[in-house]
Design an enzyme around this catalytic site. Structure first.
Site, PDB file in Angstrom:
ATOM      1  N   GLU A 142     -28.638  21.160  -1.564  1.00  0.00           N
ATOM      2  CA  GLU A 142     -29.970  20.664  -1.911  1.00  0.00           C
ATOM      3  C   GLU A 142     -29.913  19.168  -2.248  1.00  0.00           C
ATOM      4  O   GLU A 142     -28.846  18.579  -2.360  1.00  0.00           O
ATOM      5  CB  GLU A 142     -30.512  21.430  -3.127  1.00  0.00           C
ATOM      6  CG  GLU A 142     -31.655  22.386  -2.825  1.00  0.00           C
ATOM      7  CD  GLU A 142     -32.984  21.663  -2.674  1.00  0.00           C
ATOM      8  OE1 GLU A 142     -32.994  20.435  -2.490  1.00  0.00           O
ATOM      9  OE2 GLU A 142     -34.029  22.342  -2.738  1.00  0.00           O
TER      10      GLU A 142
ATOM     11  N   ASN B 263     -42.671  22.422  -5.940  1.00  0.00           N
ATOM     12  CA  ASN B 263     -41.310  22.235  -5.447  1.00  0.00           C
ATOM     13  C   ASN B 263     -41.140  20.815  -4.898  1.00  0.00           C
ATOM     14  O   ASN B 263     -41.268  19.849  -5.630  1.00  0.00           O
ATOM     15  CB  ASN B 263     -40.993  23.316  -4.415  1.00  0.00           C
ATOM     16  CG  ASN B 263     -39.528  23.618  -4.276  1.00  0.00           C
ATOM     17  OD1 ASN B 263     -38.727  22.718  -4.095  1.00  0.00           O
ATOM     18  ND2 ASN B 263     -39.162  24.893  -4.352  1.00  0.00           N
TER      19      ASN B 263
ATOM     20  N   ASP C  23     -39.771  23.501   1.370  1.00  0.00           N
ATOM     21  CA  ASP C  23     -39.015  23.185   0.160  1.00  0.00           C
ATOM     22  C   ASP C  23     -39.063  21.671  -0.007  1.00  0.00           C
ATOM     23  O   ASP C  23     -40.087  21.120  -0.349  1.00  0.00           O
ATOM     24  CB  ASP C  23     -37.583  23.726   0.278  1.00  0.00           C
ATOM     25  CG  ASP C  23     -36.867  23.828  -1.066  1.00  0.00           C
ATOM     26  OD1 ASP C  23     -37.208  23.056  -1.974  1.00  0.00           O
ATOM     27  OD2 ASP C  23     -35.955  24.663  -1.203  1.00  0.00           O
TER      28      ASP C  23
END
Length: 304
Positions: free
Chosen positions: A34, A179, A233
């Site tokens: 991430e 997010n 995301d």
């Protein structure tokens, strides 16, 4: 066209990718990659491996990846501020921090109205130095990406840190699980993902668009796009205002008019993306266990 790497849904996408530029895996070995953040001065990319509680660094000049920080307080989203410093959202620390040039860590936000934050997820820095970040509960929902705990605030907000006073202010309070987020090139628009679907089929799996006022106040907030594969995301915007966002089957590209014009296919669920390289025309992709990249025929919006 490299049919195995791209899906052309609209002719506008065809000129954004190269037929000879394939998606390349640069590193494999993460549990949930991430938060990629590119540093032009060193030509390096820092990204998070949340469950392994570490941050990794890819060196563009050597092609090597090594550990940048471990433990890393289960860091998630990262970005670079206008002075070239690393800004990090920490699940484990339940805070937003900045790594100074000498390595010291400065805490920028960890409480709202006296209560600890949930688990800051992703952040973006405006040209005025204000830091905007999202605060869902993924880092406290279980011990996998942080430390299981109840939410003291009882909701998931989008926040702004004032660049002068350091004041923490809620800028949006009607998300289920806010997010990824990104500004348009002129910073007049803010795109924010809601991944509430992770907490119930009745919740959103979409991206919203807000208009940003001169005082940092938001208006609008209409749904810009619903994810057609998995969940959105993290996302980034190119210099022409197109949105490049993570999804279940790779990276989806949206025209500013809201049309899904094409996809870059990746063999893993994608969590986040980042433009980098000396010309900002290399798209770095965090896909579950791996870091990927592909050169594209556009340049990322200038943020440094």
């Amino acid at each position: 066209m490299a049919a195995s790497d791209y899906v052309i849904l609209d002719d506008r996408f065809r000129r954004l990718v190269f037929g000879t530029a394939h998606v390349h895996r640069l590193y494999q070995g993460a549990h949930w990659a991430e938060g990629p953040a590119y540093f032009p001065a060193s030509r390096t990319l820092v990204f998070s491996d949340i469950p392994n509680d570490r941050m990794l660094r890819f060196d563009e000049t050597t092609g090597q990846t090594g550990v940048f920080r471990s433990p890393a307080r289960y860091s998630n989203g990262n970005t670079v501020d206008r002075e070239g410093r690393l800004v990090t959202c920490e699940h484990g620390g339940r805070r937003v921090t900045r790594t100074e040039h000498d390595g010291r860590i400065t805490v920028l936000a960890e409480r709202y109205e006296g209560q600890p934050l949930n688990s800051p997820n992703d952040a973006v820095v405006m040209s005025d130095g204000a830091i905007w970040f999202t605060d869902p509960t993924y880092g406290i929902d279980s011990d996998y990406e942080g430390h299981k705990a109840p939410s003291a605030i009882g909701a998931s907000y989008v926040y702004r840190i004032d660049p002068h006073s350091g004041e923490l202010r809620v800028v949006c309070d009607d998300f289920v699980k806010p997010n990824g987020l990104a500004f348009s090139p002129d910073e007049s628009l803010l795109y924010v993902v809601d991944t509430g679907r992770t907490h119930g089929a009745e919740h959103p799996a979409h991206m919203r668009r807000f208009r940003v006022g001169p005082d940092g106040r938001l208006t609008g907030g209409e749904v810009f796009a619903d994810c057609t594969q998995g969940l959105f995301d993290g996302l980034r915007v190119d210099e022409d205002g197109r949105i490049w966002t993570s999804a279940g089957d790779g990276v989806h590209c949206y025209d500013p008019d809201g049309t899904l014009i094409g996809k870059i296919l990746v063999p893993e669920v994608v969590a986040n993306v980042c433009f980098g390289g000396p010309k900002r025309n290399r798209l770095f992709i965090c896909g579950t266990t791996s870091l990927y990249s592909v050169h594209v025929a556009v340049n990322g919006a200038k943020t440094f």
